[in-house]
Design a protein around this motif. Sequence first.
Motif, mmCIF file in Angstrom:
data_model
loop_
_atom_site.group_PDB
_atom_site.id
_atom_site.type_symbol
_atom_site.label_atom_id
_atom_site.label_comp_id
_atom_site.label_asym_id
_atom_site.label_seq_id
_atom_site.Cartn_x
_atom_site.Cartn_y
_atom_site.Cartn_z
ATOM 1 N N MET A 85 6.730 14.489 -0.046
ATOM 2 C CA MET A 85 5.403 14.150 0.419
ATOM 3 C C MET A 85 5.528 13.584 1.785
ATOM 4 S SD MET A 85 4.296 15.586 -2.215
ATOM 5 C CE MET A 85 2.810 15.823 -1.421
ATOM 6 N N SER A 86 4.852 14.059 2.807
ATOM 7 C CA SER A 86 5.125 13.597 4.216
ATOM 8 C C SER A 86 3.869 13.903 5.096
ATOM 9 C CB SER A 86 6.448 13.829 4.572
ATOM 10 O OG SER A 86 6.480 13.872 6.131
ATOM 11 N N PRO A 87 3.333 13.350 5.791
ATOM 12 C CA PRO A 87 2.430 13.869 6.842
ATOM 13 C C PRO A 87 2.914 14.664 7.719
ATOM 14 C CG PRO A 87 2.609 11.384 6.744
ATOM 15 C CD PRO A 87 3.409 11.833 6.090
ATOM 16 N N VAL A 129 5.754 18.420 2.415
ATOM 17 C CA VAL A 129 4.132 18.656 2.019
ATOM 18 C C VAL A 129 3.458 17.619 2.243
ATOM 19 C CG1 VAL A 129 2.634 19.298 0.189
ATOM 20 C CG2 VAL A 129 5.151 20.174 0.051
ATOM 21 N N SER A 130 2.368 17.817 3.120
ATOM 22 C CA SER A 130 1.284 16.833 3.464
ATOM 23 C C SER A 130 0.241 17.214 2.711
ATOM 24 C CB SER A 130 1.201 16.730 5.095
ATOM 25 O OG SER A 130 -0.120 16.137 5.214
ATOM 26 N N ILE A 131 -0.739 15.984 2.269
ATOM 27 C CA ILE A 131 -1.985 16.386 1.832
ATOM 28 C C ILE A 131 -3.233 16.194 2.788
ATOM 29 C CG2 ILE A 131 -1.214 15.585 -0.638
ATOM 30 C CD1 ILE A 131 -3.230 13.346 -0.437
ATOM 31 N N GLY A 132 -2.760 16.237 4.000
ATOM 32 C CA GLY A 132 -3.859 16.056 5.017
ATOM 33 C C GLY A 132 -3.570 15.193 6.182
ATOM 34 N N TYR A 134 -3.726 12.555 7.873
ATOM 35 C CA TYR A 134 -4.011 11.044 7.816
ATOM 36 C C TYR A 134 -2.690 10.442 7.187
ATOM 37 C CZ TYR A 134 -5.392 12.902 3.349
ATOM 38 O OH TYR A 134 -5.636 13.598 2.336
ATOM 39 N N VAL A 135 -2.572 9.057 7.094
ATOM 40 C CA VAL A 135 -1.248 8.385 7.023
ATOM 41 C C VAL A 135 -1.451 7.671 5.594
ATOM 42 C CG1 VAL A 135 0.791 7.162 7.510
ATOM 43 C CG2 VAL A 135 -0.236 8.756 9.148
ATOM 44 N N LEU A 136 -0.985 7.803 4.396
ATOM 45 C CA LEU A 136 -0.865 6.966 3.442
ATOM 46 C C LEU A 136 -0.049 5.908 3.536
ATOM 47 C CD1 LEU A 136 -1.293 9.651 0.894
ATOM 48 C CD2 LEU A 136 -3.240 8.179 1.786
ATOM 49 N N GLY A 138 2.429 5.467 1.106
ATOM 50 C CA GLY A 138 3.244 5.993 0.558
ATOM 51 C C GLY A 138 2.980 7.206 -0.047
ATOM 52 N N GLY A 139 4.090 8.150 -0.582
ATOM 53 C CA GLY A 139 3.857 9.345 -0.922
ATOM 54 C C GLY A 139 3.216 9.455 -2.445
ATOM 55 N N ALA A 142 -0.205 10.835 -2.596
ATOM 56 C CA ALA A 142 -0.032 12.535 -2.186
ATOM 57 C C ALA A 142 0.468 13.277 -3.549
ATOM 58 C CB ALA A 142 0.760 12.566 -1.212
HETATM 59 N N1 ADE Z 1 2.814 10.135 2.808
HETATM 60 C C1 ADE Z 1 1.955 9.146 3.598
HETATM 61 N N2 ADE Z 1 0.944 9.968 4.324
HETATM 62 C C2 ADE Z 1 1.102 11.216 3.586
HETATM 63 C C3 ADE Z 1 0.144 12.487 3.497
HETATM 64 N N3 ADE Z 1 -0.878 12.712 4.245
HETATM 65 N N4 ADE Z 1 0.605 13.451 2.915
HETATM 66 C C4 ADE Z 1 1.660 13.359 2.036
HETATM 67 N N5 ADE Z 1 2.460 12.352 1.800
HETATM 68 C C5 ADE Z 1 2.271 11.282 2.699
#
Ligand code: ADE
Length: 250
Positions: A85-87, A129-132, A134-136, A138-139, A142
Amino acid sequence: MMNIRILTQFPEMFGAVLGGSILGRAQENGLIAFDVINIRDYSADKHHKTDDTPFGGGAGMVMMPQPAFDALRSLGAEGKRILYMSPRGRILDRELAEDLAKEREFYILCGHYEGVDERILTAWGMEEVSIGDYVLTGGELAAMVLVDCVSRLVDGVLGSPESLDEESIYSGLLEYPQYTKPREFEGLSVPEVLTNGNHRLIHLWQYEQSLRLTRKRRPDLWAKYLENNNILTKDEKKILNMVLSEDERP
Ligand code: ADE
């Protein structure tokens, strides 16, 4: 039965979501098994350290390769589909969710802080895989979003097969408006057609609302919908042609 294995430094975050109503029932019914694995348990460090400072400097901490490699090896993840999980990743959408719902097993790695050592991603062939956009922090959140939307596509999870049937003609469209009792509330009434019991007309009204809403709010989904060869009844075709023949209302 589908098996989703989640690797995280914060396993306690998953309890409420995976044990909640629909996903909890899916597990009890043997449709999906969720394994939440604590990466810390695989750390060779005596303080169970899993992060260290980045080479090249900079703020934050980076997940070290050793705990992740050992966790994945001991789980037998070699050759398996592993998501990270990553932006930076491919944006999660219906297509990816449907694809994942066909898997018998997949893994999800959740990172924190400044991310993970790149060698974890490359050596294990991970799919980001990103869920959008924007930055969270942590994963984990997501991963929960992904697991929730994939799970509801697994056969039997939503219970009534009707709801999936229903969805097929609406697939790619936004949902039509819903109403419940009372018929009249503070002077606001429910659309007449929904209260007269004519299921054919109700269905066509709902289809029309979905079409209009999608065209107005999501021109991108609308264009895709029109490109697809949707299997429609005669009546549904009539509604679609009527909506198409009208100018879009503001
Ligand atoms: N980890 C931090 N931001 C995320 C995002 N937008 N989607 C998936 N993982 C994330």
